[in-house]
Design a protein around this motif. Structure first.
Motif, PDB file in Angstrom:
ATOM      1  N   MET A  12      48.481 -19.210  72.130  1.00 35.39           N
ATOM      2  CA  MET A  12      49.332 -18.353  71.301  1.00 35.39           C
ATOM      3  C   MET A  12      50.665 -19.027  71.024  1.00 35.39           C
ATOM      4  O   MET A  12      51.217 -18.905  69.943  1.00 35.39           O
ATOM      5  N   ALA A  13      51.158 -19.756  72.012  1.00 38.35           N
ATOM      6  CA  ALA A  13      52.448 -20.409  71.842  1.00 38.35           C
ATOM      7  C   ALA A  13      52.387 -21.436  70.721  1.00 38.35           C
ATOM      8  O   ALA A  13      53.362 -21.668  70.028  1.00 38.35           O
ATOM      9  N   TYR A  34      53.091 -11.843  59.210  1.00 42.44           N
ATOM     10  CA  TYR A  34      54.120 -10.930  59.689  1.00 42.44           C
ATOM     11  C   TYR A  34      53.522  -9.702  60.327  1.00 42.44           C
ATOM     12  O   TYR A  34      53.906  -9.282  61.401  1.00 42.44           O
ATOM     13  N   HIS A  35      52.546  -9.095  59.659  1.00 38.59           N
ATOM     14  CA  HIS A  35      51.922  -7.892  60.193  1.00 38.59           C
ATOM     15  C   HIS A  35      50.998  -8.257  61.347  1.00 38.59           C
ATOM     16  O   HIS A  35      50.172  -9.150  61.210  1.00 38.59           O
ATOM     17  N   PRO A  36      51.133  -7.583  62.516  1.00 37.32           N
ATOM     18  CA  PRO A  36      50.260  -7.947  63.635  1.00 37.32           C
ATOM     19  C   PRO A  36      48.810  -7.607  63.327  1.00 37.32           C
ATOM     20  O   PRO A  36      48.529  -6.589  62.714  1.00 37.32           O
ATOM     21  N   GLY A  37      47.891  -8.464  63.752  1.00 38.48           N
ATOM     22  CA  GLY A  37      46.471  -8.203  63.544  1.00 38.48           C
ATOM     23  C   GLY A  37      45.709  -9.500  63.410  1.00 38.48           C
ATOM     24  O   GLY A  37      46.301 -10.567  63.369  1.00 38.48           O
ATOM     25  N   ALA A  50      55.816 -14.560  76.258  1.00 38.91           N
ATOM     26  CA  ALA A  50      54.380 -14.738  76.142  1.00 38.91           C
ATOM     27  C   ALA A  50      54.001 -15.674  75.002  1.00 38.91           C
ATOM     28  O   ALA A  50      52.963 -16.303  75.030  1.00 38.91           O
ATOM     29  N   ARG A  51      54.825 -15.778  73.993  1.00 42.04           N
ATOM     30  CA  ARG A  51      54.518 -16.709  72.894  1.00 42.04           C
ATOM     31  C   ARG A  51      55.424 -17.927  72.929  1.00 42.04           C
ATOM     32  O   ARG A  51      55.615 -18.601  71.932  1.00 42.04           O
ATOM     33  N   GLY A  52      56.019 -18.179  74.065  1.00 46.14           N
ATOM     34  CA  GLY A  52      56.769 -19.406  74.220  1.00 46.14           C
ATOM     35  C   GLY A  52      58.239 -19.295  73.868  1.00 46.14           C
ATOM     36  O   GLY A  52      58.963 -20.286  73.915  1.00 46.14           O
ATOM     37  N   ASP A 102      51.560  -8.164  70.381  1.00 42.83           N
ATOM     38  CA  ASP A 102      51.621  -8.454  68.945  1.00 42.83           C
ATOM     39  C   ASP A 102      52.983  -8.189  68.321  1.00 42.83           C
ATOM     40  O   ASP A 102      53.126  -8.266  67.110  1.00 42.83           O
ATOM     41  N   HIS A 139      56.792  -8.227  66.881  1.00 43.42           N
ATOM     42  CA  HIS A 139      57.597  -9.218  66.180  1.00 43.42           C
ATOM     43  C   HIS A 139      58.794  -9.578  67.053  1.00 43.42           C
ATOM     44  O   HIS A 139      59.518  -8.709  67.514  1.00 43.42           O
ATOM     45  N   VAL A 183      53.181  -0.478  67.632  1.00 43.69           N
ATOM     46  CA  VAL A 183      53.341  -1.807  67.033  1.00 43.69           C
ATOM     47  C   VAL A 183      52.422  -1.996  65.822  1.00 43.69           C
ATOM     48  O   VAL A 183      52.744  -2.744  64.902  1.00 43.69           O
ATOM     49  N   LYS A 184      51.300  -1.276  65.805  1.00 41.72           N
ATOM     50  CA  LYS A 184      50.349  -1.420  64.686  1.00 41.72           C
ATOM     51  C   LYS A 184      50.954  -0.911  63.372  1.00 41.72           C
ATOM     52  O   LYS A 184      50.501  -1.270  62.296  1.00 41.72           O
ATOM     53  N   ASP A 222      53.931  -1.553  62.547  1.00 38.00           N
ATOM     54  CA  ASP A 222      54.970  -2.551  62.254  1.00 38.00           C
ATOM     55  C   ASP A 222      56.352  -2.181  62.768  1.00 38.00           C
ATOM     56  O   ASP A 222      57.355  -2.734  62.306  1.00 38.00           O
ATOM     57  N   THR A 241      59.515  -3.687  57.775  1.00 40.92           N
ATOM     58  CA  THR A 241      58.507  -4.447  57.044  1.00 40.92           C
ATOM     59  C   THR A 241      57.615  -3.528  56.227  1.00 40.92           C
ATOM     60  O   THR A 241      57.229  -3.838  55.112  1.00 40.92           O
ATOM     61  N   LEU A 242      57.232  -2.409  56.803  1.00 44.22           N
ATOM     62  CA  LEU A 242      56.492  -1.387  56.072  1.00 44.22           C
ATOM     63  C   LEU A 242      57.364  -0.134  56.053  1.00 44.22           C
ATOM     64  O   LEU A 242      58.490  -0.154  56.540  1.00 44.22           O
TER      65      LEU A 242
END
Lengths: 278, 527
Positions: free
Chosen positions: A21-22, A29-32, B76-78, B124, B126, B168-169, B171, B193-194
């Motif tokens: 993931m890193a 932009y939108h998670p999924g 978690a994503r660095g 997930d 942002h 989070v789903k 946004d 964003t939405l």
């Protein structure tokens, strides 16, 4: 023992996942899940045939709701929650029309429709991918008149291929920038990118307490130091202090003053005129 | 076996319940911070003015490095602290507590050495930033990119409970530092964003249970709904309150700002003022009921959130002592209000702006429809980032001056949506050549008392007569609060990311700056 091994494996897998993931750029932009373009294309056809009468071809809603704002769509991944509604139908919300059941659509077709809807959500969510399409509204003749008249552009710029003296030619400039970028540069031609930057570079003359002077292209001007590139190409740094004088010549000084004076119509007319200089 | 575990858990629970705060944070200390820095802004007022005065205008040039800390854990994503060093550390009894997306740290305030860190699981959300932690008793409160509120044990970093505050789903994402008021943990959500409705809410500090929610749009039929064309527009109207607020214990009012309305760059579907987006709102923190509001930007179409810290102070205006609230807003205007009722006293631009047609009698700038984003592009100042942004301002009661780091830059604003607007529905394209500066604004009338070129990051005012901030070249600065003259500077190698903070330990005053991947602490050499 086996339990401990499993745990160990679990930790390794989690770590591997974290590393993967890193390294994955966070572009969507939108998670999924990532989208499959072929499924999006198939889904769009199915959506237009079956759904667009109520939800509009772009899924932003008509007599039926806007599906880009639907929590059912947003929480769905591959059609698993969208499919339930499509197969069963729904009573109308707030007195609106009810949705009939579309029981003949297969799981795979619903998966494709879901993929299309998710692509619409992603497109709405990522503003940096929004296309700018309506920029050309100006009048080229009015732009030319402004260029040669009230705008005083022709004081420093020519549109012919050869520029005499310190004049800067804008010939062919429309071929070097997209219309939105050219519009930005008309408002203020910020140095850094594009073919005309060298002429836009600020120059500086530093006078030292001894009276000696050093001149060059200004690289950086901070509160405590000034950095220039001299004629031999060396970067030189001077610490600011008593007796050190710095004189900066900014060829864009006129543009800096002018930005607050343009009307939107003048900018768009200039754009229309410069767009004729391909 | 099971029974033994249960008994053990019960024992632990009893032990936890029987313990006082120890080196934790008592509710009384939240009201009187003393020599520490127990909240995002140091205290409830948002002044970021410390009574510490060991470091003075006369000796600040002697400042020496106390320590540098490189918070090592990555999210978690660095993400490291570096990518988003927006958090202002808390200082409580010798420990600094701060965060980045998915990570919380405790480090030794005397040495910078890590005591523990906590890593939230991959998610997930942002990763826009994390502004810091809230604290009460032995417990810390962290919000995560995927909108969870996590309660941590301040002694160990072990999680006590986790609750979801937004989905989070849809946004939503979260960056705020939780604010503790009495037995309320107050958090706001983010994400434009939405087109989601926005809210702040209060949670029980012991259980995480929801106490109240306040939506930044009215419900159909409520006062304020007349500023929207439809229930649908209101339901999707944005207004995210993503910055920690301030609190007046005597008035028992919690103050916070709300973000831009949605769709962001397209006002066609939301004709009207769009209350209570882009507003300063005062709430009763016990009930979540609104006492008053002041809208900084009616019908915003430029992404100019009015979330910037509402700073509370008392001053004499026109011969009358007043309880005031001031905000330097992203739209380029400085507002001073009576914080008992929201009545406006001052509306003054602090940069050049070109988007208004004058000021309403009630103090709001009146937007010029000709400067709304359009498909062909509209030249607008300030740019999308605003005349200022989330970086914390400061107020010096001795000088009567409000300090803010401001930006002057133009952008071309587009409405890209030709059909129905969704999400941002457009964007601003900054034209470059922007200028940054620190401004001192007179609280009484908003006039610019001085301007210091180059201001970046947050600000800290101190009773020693020293104002701390940074600039775009990576210099850390100490300025004279009366004149803006530089008293001290040092090159830190990256720009100031957060708001500087200060505390005193063992009789020495420390000043801490978040820069790049590091925290830098300075103090005076021992005599």
């Amino acid at each position: 023992m086996p339990k401990r091994v499993l745990l160990c494996l679990g930790v390794v897998l989690v770590l591997a996942g974290a590393v993967a993931m890193a390294q994955q750029p966070d572009t969507q932009y939108h998670p999924g899940p990532k989208l499959d373009p072929a499924a999006v294309a198939r889904g769009q056809k199915l959506f237009i045939t079956n759904c667009s009468f109520c939800h509009a071809a772009d899924a932003t809603g008509a007599s039926g709701p806007d599906l880009l704002r639907s929590p059912i769509v947003l929480r769905d991944q591959h059609g698993e929650t969208i499919g339930v509604v499509v197969h069963a139908g729904r009573p109308g919300a707030g007195g609106g029309p009810s949705m009939p059941a579309f029981s003949s659509l297969t799981e795979s077709q619903i998966g494709d429709i879901a993929e299309f809807l998710h692509s619409r959500v992603v497109a709405a969510a990522d503003r940096f991918d929004y296309p700018i399409t309506g920029v050309m509204t100006g009048n080229a003749a009015a732009g030319a008149a402004y260029f040669n008249g009230a705008g005083k552009c022709s004081t420093c710029h020519t549109v012919s291929d050869t520029a005499p003296g310190t004049m800067i030619s804008l010939a062919g400039i429309a071929g070097r920038f997209t219309p939105p970028n050219l519009l930005k540069r008309i408002a203020y031609p910020a140095p850094a990118r594009g073919a005309i930057d060298e002429t836009a570079a600020e120059t500086v003359k530093v006078t030292l307490p001894s009276g000696a002077t050093v001149s060059g292209v200004l690289i950086h001007q901070g509160e405590f130091h000034v950095v220039l590139r001299d004629a031999d190409g060396w970067q030189r740094t001077f610490t600011l202090g008593p007796g050190v004088q710095v004189a900066v010549h900014d060829p864009l000084a006129f543009h800096k003053q002018q930005i607050g004076k343009y009307s939107d119509a003048e900018l768009h007319n200039l754009l229309a005129y410069l767009e004729t200089l391909k | 076996m099971k029974r033994r575990v249960l008994l053990m858990l019960l024992g632990l629970a009893l032990a936890a319940a029987s313990q006082g705060p120890g080196l934790g944070l008592t509710p009384a200390a939240l009201l009187r911070p003393g020599t520490g820095w127990p909240t995002y802004n140091g205290d409830y007022s948002g002044q970021r003015y410390s009574a510490l005065h060991q470091i003075t205008a006369a000796n600040v040039h002697e400042l020496a490095l106390a320590w540098v800390s490189h918070p090592a854990a990555r999210g978690a994503r660095g993400e490291s602290f570096a990518s988003t060093s927006k958090a202002t550390p808390l200082e409580v009894n010798g420990t600094l507590y701060f965060s980045a997306p998915d990570v919380a740290w405790a480090i030794d305030a005397r040495t910078g050495r890590e005591r523990w860190h906590y890593l939230y699981p991959p998610n997930d959300g942002h990763r826009n930033g994390s502004r810091g932690l809230g604290m009460l008793g032995n417990w810390l409160y962290l919000v995560t990119p995927d909108n969870h509120l996590v309660c941590l044990d301040a002694r160990t970093g072990k999680p006590r409970w986790t609750v979801e505050i937004a989905d989070v789903k849809l946004d939503y994402f979260s960056t705020t530092a939780p604010v503790i008021v009495k037995n309320h943990v107050i958090v706001g959500v983010g994400g434009d964003t939405l087109d989601n409705p926005a809210y702040i809410e209060s949670r029980d500090p012991d259980t995480g249970e929801l106490q109240w929610q306040f939506f930044t749009e009215p419900r159909p039929g409520q006062p304020g709904s007349e500023t929207w064309p439809s229930a649908d527009a209101m339901e999707h109207g944005g207004g995210m309150p993503w910055i920690p607020g301030t609190y007046d214990p005597a008035l028992n009012l919690y103050y916070f700002g709300t973000g831009n309305p949605n769709p962001v760059y397209d006002g066609r579907s939301r004709v009207g003022d769009d209350l209570w987006t882009c507003s300063i709102v005062a709430l009763n923190p016990d009930t979540g009921k609104m006492a008053w509001y002041f809208q900084a930007s009616p019908h915003d179409t430029h992404d100019w959130d009015a979330v910037e810290t509402p700073v509370l102070f008392n001053a004499t205006v026109a011969g009358r002592p007043r309880k005031l609230l001031a905000q330097a807003s992203r739209n380029g205007y400085f507002f001073v209000l009576d914080r008992t009722n929201g009545h406006h006293l001052v509306t003054a631009p602090f940069i050049t702006t070109n988007w208004t047609r004058g000021i309403r009698p009630t103090g709001q700038p009146q937007p010029n429809p000709a400067k709304e984003p359009a498909p062909q592009g509209t030249l607008v100042v300030p740019a999308e980032g605003g005349g200022t942004n989330w970086h914390p301002p400061a107020y010096d009661p001795a000088a009567g001056l409000f300090y803010v780091n401001a930006t002057q830059e133009y952008s071309i604003d587009y409405r890209t949506a030709l059909g129905k607007g969704e999400g941002y529905a457009g964007r601003g394209e900054p034209v470059g050549g922007g200028q940054e500066f620190t401004l001192a604004l007179a609280a009484a009338d908003g006039h610019i008392a001085w301007r210091h070129n180059g201001g970046v990051g947050g600000l800290l005012a101190t009773a020693g007569g020293v104002l701390f901030t940074g600039n775009g070249d990576g210099d850390l600065l100490a300025l004279d609060p009366a004149t803006g003259k530089t008293l001290w500077h040092t090159q830190a190698g990256a720009t100031l990311g957060n708001g500087p903070m200060t505390y005193e330990l063992d009789g020495r005053q420390y000043v801490v700056f978040g820069v790049g991947d590091a925290l830098f602490a300075f103090y005076l050499p021992q005599a």
